[in-house]
Design a protein around this motif. Structure first.
Motif, PDB file in Angstrom:
ATOM      1  N   GLY A 129       0.822  -1.210   0.000  1.00  0.00           N
ATOM      2  CA  GLY A 129       0.000   0.000   0.000  1.00  0.00           C
ATOM      3  C   GLY A 129       0.853   1.254   0.000  1.00  0.00           C
ATOM      4  N   PRO A 154      -4.100  -0.794   2.495  1.00  0.00           N
ATOM      5  CA  PRO A 154      -3.469  -1.579   1.433  1.00  0.00           C
ATOM      6  C   PRO A 154      -4.121  -1.348   0.061  1.00  0.00           C
ATOM      7  CG  PRO A 154      -4.766  -2.996   2.867  1.00  0.00           C
ATOM      8  CD  PRO A 154      -4.816  -1.630   3.471  1.00  0.00           C
ATOM      9  N   ALA A 155      -3.310  -1.333  -0.979  1.00  0.00           N
ATOM     10  CA  ALA A 155      -3.805  -1.233  -2.353  1.00  0.00           C
ATOM     11  C   ALA A 155      -3.876  -2.612  -2.987  1.00  0.00           C
ATOM     12  CB  ALA A 155      -2.902  -0.325  -3.175  1.00  0.00           C
TER      13      ALA A 155
END
Ligand SMILES: Nc1ncnc2c1ncn2[C@@H]1O[C@H](COP(=O)(O)OP(=O)(O)OP(=O)(O)O)[C@@H](O)[C@H]1O
Ligand SMILES: [Mg+2]
Lengths: 251, 291
Positions: free
Chosen positions: A15, A20-21
């Protein structure tokens, strides 16, 4: 005991500060395999690559890459105003041989020229990098990655902006690299081209699927990966689904 | 020294270069400017390419308050300048790797603070008087062997750095993401570049002054960029332009009785303007005027 994987991620979460990505990434690719990273815009492909080159520290889990990988970035981070030719750029790959404080040897020049030849840029060897077209620049950077002679190549959308003839050339190069026993990670949006890889990894903010394309690229996985961007072209029993993705622009 | 000034007093009487070069003070000044041309020309090429022009200006000017204090207290100006410059370079390097690179705004503020602080120290605390001019703009006739030695060291290190680290500096500047993957110690090479620029800036202080040190880095390389398309050419042209600018600037400064700093800077800027307008339309490199 099986040999250690060339590229691996375990329980990986990545992230950029606000949560978080990309989450739940867990895969291993043995040396000499080719892995296609599929996913929509914002799916986390580039994020994963950045973690693999050590540019982004994992929030959780870990990554492993055998040796120093060669990396072709998706968006150019290069400076167009440098007085370097396509050959100079290809020659930068030879720095990886560990003699960066010495001028390039003749053998290294030959290797750089050969790499330019492989990507179809031999005629532009002396052209300034900043004066190449966008697709030619990507091929010059690919030549740098070839000169680097790395065991693992991480190529983030290598075909973006490359014309069909050059894409064919590059596909042939990738086949050669695989037959030389190198490990290739290639990200793409093209579902159909993913079928020619040993493995596919589908990302959409999290890991949707990982495995051989025949098993992984079913309708369900593709729909979870791409959502409404997916258009199924053909679906028949006992045959793989044929699908393309369309971009829904949100401007 | 009297002779130099008596020659320079009369604007109409153009001094003979042959007579000038026989004067020991001129010889020292000439040697100094040639050594600085080597350091400034080589490092300047990387300063311009890597967009460090503002840094090179800041690192010189930041030393000004330190120089004022050193001048008034009899402390070594070289040591004071080196402390400030190396400290500043180290700080910039550290900040840029923690993602907090001092932007142009911060650098600009530092410049103003250094200049203002130095002036206040000079006028109200130490009453430095005429020394301020010398500290800001340099001197042609007050140079000594120590100044030469420092410039010699700077020139030697600049040559060694360019030969050994030139490929790393180029690759790292061209593509900072990929350079570490090529096994190049990019971060340490970058720190060394900043330190070498800081050292050369300090070496240039006596001759060109705190305010104008950047003219020996930026102007020659910027002119050279107009004429050349490869790194080798850029480095050689940059040194040649720096040497020509230094020599002519020194001559002008003696003739017109002005400090060498402004003479070199004005000459360089004039040459750049002429060249840029002359071939500007056909400027080969995109962004060649980035300096
Ligand atoms: N530098 C960044 N700062 C903050 N968020 C970022 C940054 N880069 C990417 N992201 C976010 O991370 C997520 C994944 O982005 P990433 O670039 O990895 O997608 P991608 O799969 O490579 O997409 P594309 O197909 O457009 O290249 C996105 O939601 C994006 O907004
Ligand atoms: Mg991407």
């Amino acid at each position: 005991m099986a040999p250690p994987p060339a590229v691996a991620a375990h329980g990986l979460s990545l992230g950029y500060g606000a949560g978080p990505a990309l989450e739940g990434v867990h895969f291993e690719a043995a040396a000499g395999t080719t892995l296609c990273v599929l996913g929509p815009n914002g799916g986390g492909k580039t994020t994963l690559f950045r973690a693999l080159i050590g540019d982004l520290r994992p929030l959780a889990g870990d990554v492993h890459v055998a040796g120093r990988p060669a990396y072709l970035a998706q968006t150019e981070r290069t400076r167009l105003d440098f007085p370097v030719s396509a050959l100079d750029v290809a020659l930068m790959g030879s720095l990886a041989s560990g003699r960066w404080w010495l001028p390039p040897r003749r053998a290294e020049r030959h290797a750089a020229l050969a790499a330019l030849e492989r990507v179809g840029l031999a005629a532009q060897a002396d052209t300034l990098f900043g004066e190449l077209s966008g697709g030619q620049r990507r091929r010059a950077l690919l030549a740098r990655a070839l000169t680097q002679d790395a065991a693992v190549l991480l190529l983030d959308e290598p075909f973006a902006g490359v014309d069909p003839a050059s894409a064919e050339l590059m596909t042939a190069v990738f086949d050669e690299l695989r037959s030389e026993g190198r490990t290739l990670l290639v990200s793409t949006h093209d579902v159909e081209s993913a079928r020619s890889f040993d493995l596919v990894l589908c990302l959409n903010g999290l890991q949707v699927a990982f495995g051989a394309p025949g098993e992984s690229l079913g309708r369900e996985v593709l729909e979870t990966t791409y959502g409404s961007d997916l258009v199924i072209l053909e679906e028949a029993p006992e045959r793989p689904v044929r699908a393309i993705t369309v971009q829904h622009h949100e401007h | 020294m009297i002779l130099v000034y008596s020659v320079g007093m009369d604007l109409a009487a153009i001094p003979s270069p042959v007579e000038l070069i026989e004067l020991p003070a001129t010889q020292i000044a000439l040697a100094e400017l040639v050594l600085l041309a080597v350091a400034g020309g080589l490092l300047g090429a990387f300063v311009v390419l890597r967009r460090l022009a503002f840094f090179s200006h800041a690192v010189g000017t930041a030393t000004f308050p330190g120089l004022v204090v050193a001048d008034a207290t009899g402390f070594s100006a070289t040591v004071a300048g080196l402390c400030v410059a190396v400290g500043y370079a180290g700080g910039v390097e550290r900040a840029s790797h923690t993602g907090r690179a001092p932007g142009d705004t911060a650098t600009g503020l530092l410049l103003v603070a250094a200049l203002a602080g130095g002036i206040i120290l000079a006028s109200d605390v130490f009453e430095s008087g005429a020394a301020v001019d010398r500290l800001l703009f340099g001197t042609a006739i007050g140079l000594d062997g120590g100044d030469l030695a420092l410039s010699g060291v700077a020139a030697l290190l600049a040559v060694a750095g360019t030969v050994l680290l030139g490929r790393a500096w180029t690759a790292g500047g061209f593509d900072s993401v990929s350079a570490p993957l090529l096994g190049v110690p990019a971060r340490r090479a970058d720190l060394l570049l900043l330190l070498l620029v800081a050292l050369s800036a300090v070496a240039a202080l006596p001759a060109v002054g705190a305010l104008l040190v950047t003219s020996i880095f930026v102007v020659p390389a910027a002119v050279a960029r107009l004429f050349t398309r490869d790194m080798r050419g850029l480095l050689l042209w940059s040194m040649a332009v720096a040497a020509a600018q230094g020599t002519l600037g020194l001559y002008l400064s003696i003739w017109l009785d002005v400090p060498p700093g402004p003479a070199v800077a004005v000459l360089g800027a004039g040459v750049y303007a002429l060249c840029a307008t002359g071939i500007g339309a056909r400027s080969r490199l995109p962004g060649a005027e980035a300096a």
